[in-house]
Design an enzyme around this catalytic site. Structure first.
Site, PDB file in Angstrom:
ATOM      1  CB  ILE A  55       5.324   5.606  -0.182  1.00  0.00           C
ATOM      2  CG1 ILE A  55       4.735   6.938   0.338  1.00  0.00           C
ATOM      3  CG2 ILE A  55       6.609   5.851  -0.958  1.00  0.00           C
ATOM      4  CD1 ILE A  55       5.594   7.657   1.365  1.00  0.00           C
ATOM      5  CE1 TYR A  99       9.131   6.732  10.450  1.00  0.00           C
ATOM      6  CE2 TYR A  99       9.505   9.103  10.382  1.00  0.00           C
ATOM      7  CZ  TYR A  99       9.131   7.925   9.759  1.00  0.00           C
ATOM      8  OH  TYR A  99       8.755   7.947   8.431  1.00  0.00           O
ATOM      9  CG  LEU A 103       5.982  13.510  24.199  1.00  0.00           C
ATOM     10  CD1 LEU A 103       5.413  14.383  25.316  1.00  0.00           C
ATOM     11  CD2 LEU A 103       6.708  14.368  23.167  1.00  0.00           C
ATOM     12  CG  LEU A 104      13.287   9.709  25.487  1.00  0.00           C
ATOM     13  CD1 LEU A 104      13.324   8.408  24.692  1.00  0.00           C
ATOM     14  CD2 LEU A 104      14.640  10.403  25.416  1.00  0.00           C
ATOM     15  NE  ARG A 150      -0.433   0.811   4.868  1.00  0.00           N
ATOM     16  CZ  ARG A 150      -0.959   0.917   6.064  1.00  0.00           C
ATOM     17  NH1 ARG A 150      -2.168   0.441   6.304  1.00  0.00           N
ATOM     18  NH2 ARG A 150      -0.308   1.497   7.047  1.00  0.00           N
ATOM     19  CB  ALA A 174       9.175  -2.238   4.885  1.00  0.00           C
ATOM     20  CG  ASN A 187       4.841   9.561  28.212  1.00  0.00           C
ATOM     21  OD1 ASN A 187       5.021   9.594  29.424  1.00  0.00           O
ATOM     22  ND2 ASN A 187       4.223  10.519  27.554  1.00  0.00           N
ATOM     23  CB  VAL A 227      12.036  -6.216   5.999  1.00  0.00           C
ATOM     24  CG1 VAL A 227      11.399  -6.144   4.623  1.00  0.00           C
ATOM     25  CG2 VAL A 227      11.483  -5.163   6.942  1.00  0.00           C
TER      26      VAL A 227
END
Ligand code: NAI
Length: 451
Positions: free
Chosen positions: A223, A357, A300-301, A221, A293, A303, A266
């Site tokens: 991109i 991320y 937040l760091l 799906r 993928a 949490n 992956v």
């Protein structure tokens, strides 16, 4: 996912109201259409005083792309593009003449028009005299500022040549064609480094990947599916990869592109081995690998938990690292391999709630830089594409207010579409992009958040 605001301010009765209320009106971008001209009008070519000979070479290349090239502004009423050749500048004062020569013609740039600047790299610290380094770096700030002044879906980008790379090298011609075309609709304010001449200019620009085999991960799906469709359009045979849970959607993408599907996580230890076995059994070669993928687990760091941190790093960077290493070690890649990995503007500018991320996507940038010399020794390239806000299921999960801010805070005042990222990846996969290696190309509409 659709951008309702953009649709409303550009159609029918609501367009009229938006005009009357003077609401910001993001433009409908000029995207690639089969058979459409490369740019929406004649091209004005301007050069600095010492770059006349190189400007002549650029003019020949533009004429070879069937463009109507003018060396003087004259009274052409609508310009499709303005190309500035600034390869001869020696000190900051040299910029005045060519820049002021395009000041008035800029008003005549058509909607969806292009400004393209061709210049030379400032080089390593200490390599050049200070005035030369200053003016070459100055082009960078000038172009980024100019791109922010353009309106109606017009964009401004640069091609930065390493010393020794000719303005008519295949990779410069390939990059010129891409940046002038509708394929670069959401690439804005970027300076693409060309560090070597690159492969040949193709006989058929519409099928540059004929005969090649490409693997795209996360292709069920968003991109990834758009990348698969675009590489197939350009002639490649596709292997589309995604997790078993996405098997049905994956099969339908595979059918659509007349490729084969490989259900695979992956992060599995044997992911590379499975890709190699599938490719050997079904297609006999592997030329292009797209590590697309990716997942988000924003927190937040303060949490953050291992359940949010670990999978993001595992999917987004550990898997591409391991798979790339094993594919290279296998010695079975085609003669000019192309490896392209998805980074993100969050890995460049940072983003609140995305330490995991951001680490993974900046990691992708580190990865392509580290692999670049090794892949170059095989005759190939490895690059990253860093999307900004792209309209997909992934970004549909972002809370409304943040989503709206992310959309509007770019020079183009909108999010991009998956096809915009796919076109950029397809460009980097072409033989003529062989001079672009170890680079990060942003597809973000010149997103202004932090970078
Ligand atoms: P998406 O969530 O719509 O699609 C990602 C695909 O990857 C899904 O089909 C999913 O099943 C697959 N996938 C996830 N984990 C996997 C695994 N372990 N093994 C195999 N496949 C797996 O995401 P979208 O928006 O299409 O993003 C694609 C890439 O672009 C990602 O790497 C993402 O981080 C990156 N990106 C996206 C941006 C956006 O605005 N949408 C912005 C910046 C980067």
């Amino acid at each position: 996912m659709t951008d309702t605001y953009l649709d409303l301010v550009n159609s029918g009765f609501t367009k009229k109201i938006a005009k009357q209320l003077k609401l910001p009106r993001p433009a409908v971008l000029r995207r690639h259409e089969e058979g459409a001209p490369l740019v929406p009008g004649p091209v004005l070519l301007v050069a600095d005083a010492a770059a006349e000979a190189e400007a002549d070479l650029v003019a020949q290349q533009l004429l070879g792309l069937d463009l109507d090239v003018h060396r003087h502004a004259g009274d052409t009423d609508r310009l499709g593009a303005i190309v500035l050749v600034l390869t001869g500048v020696r000190e900051p004062a040299d910029l005045a003449e060519p820049m002021l020569a395009v000041a008035a013609p800029l008003k005549r740039l058509a909607p969806g028009g292009r400004v393209l600047v061709i210049s030379r790299a400032p080089g390593e610290p200490g390599a050049l005299p200070a005035p030369l380094a200053a003016v070459r770096q100055g082009v960078d700030g000038m172009l980024r500022s100019l791109a922010k002044e353009l309106r109606a879906g017009a964009t401004g980008n640069g091609i930065v040549l390493a010393d020794g790379v000719g303005v008519d090298a295949p990779s410069v011609v390939g990059a010129t064609r891409f940046l002038l075309s509708g394929k670069s609709a959401f690439v804005d304010g970027q300076l693409l480094q060309v560090t070597s001449d690159g492969g040949a200019v193709p006989a058929d620009w519409s099928r540059p990947l004929d005969g090649q085999v490409a693997v795209v991960t996360g292709a069920a799906r968003g991109i990834g599916a758009a990348i698969a469709r675009t590489l197939a359009r350009d002639g490649a045979t596709l292997v589309v990869v995604d997790v078993p849970a996405a098997g049905e959607a994956l099969a339908s993408v595979a059918n659509e592109v007349h490729g084969t599907a490989l259900q695979l996580d992956v992060t599995a230890d044997d992911a590379a081995a499975k890709i190699l076995a599938h490719v050997a059994a079904r297609h006999g070669r592997l030329d292009v690998v797209v590590h697309n993928a990716g997942i988000l687990r924003d927190k937040l760091l303060v949490n953050m938990t291992p359940a949010k941190w670990d999978p993001v790093l595992a999917v987004n960077i550990t898997a591409p690292l391991r798979i790339t290493e094993e594919l290279l070690a296998s010695g079975t890649l085609g003669p000019a391999p192309r490896i392209i990995a998805l980074a993100s503007t969050s890995g460049i500018a940072g983003n609140r709630g995305q330490t995991n991320y951001g680490a993974s996507k900046a990691g992708v940038i580190g990865m392509v830089r580290a692999f670049a010399p090794r892949v170059a020794s095989l005759g190939g390239t490895v690059n990253a594409v860093a999307p900004g806000f792209i309209e997909t299921d992934m970004t549909a999960s972002i809370p409304f207010a943040m989503r709206e801010a992310a959309r509007r805070l770019s020079s183009l005042q909108q999010g991009g579409q998956p096809i915009d990222v796919a076109e950029t990846i397809a460009f980097l996969a072409t033989p003529q992009a062989g001079g672009v290696n170890g680079q990060v190309l942003r597809v973000c509409g010149q997103n202004m958040v932090g970078a």
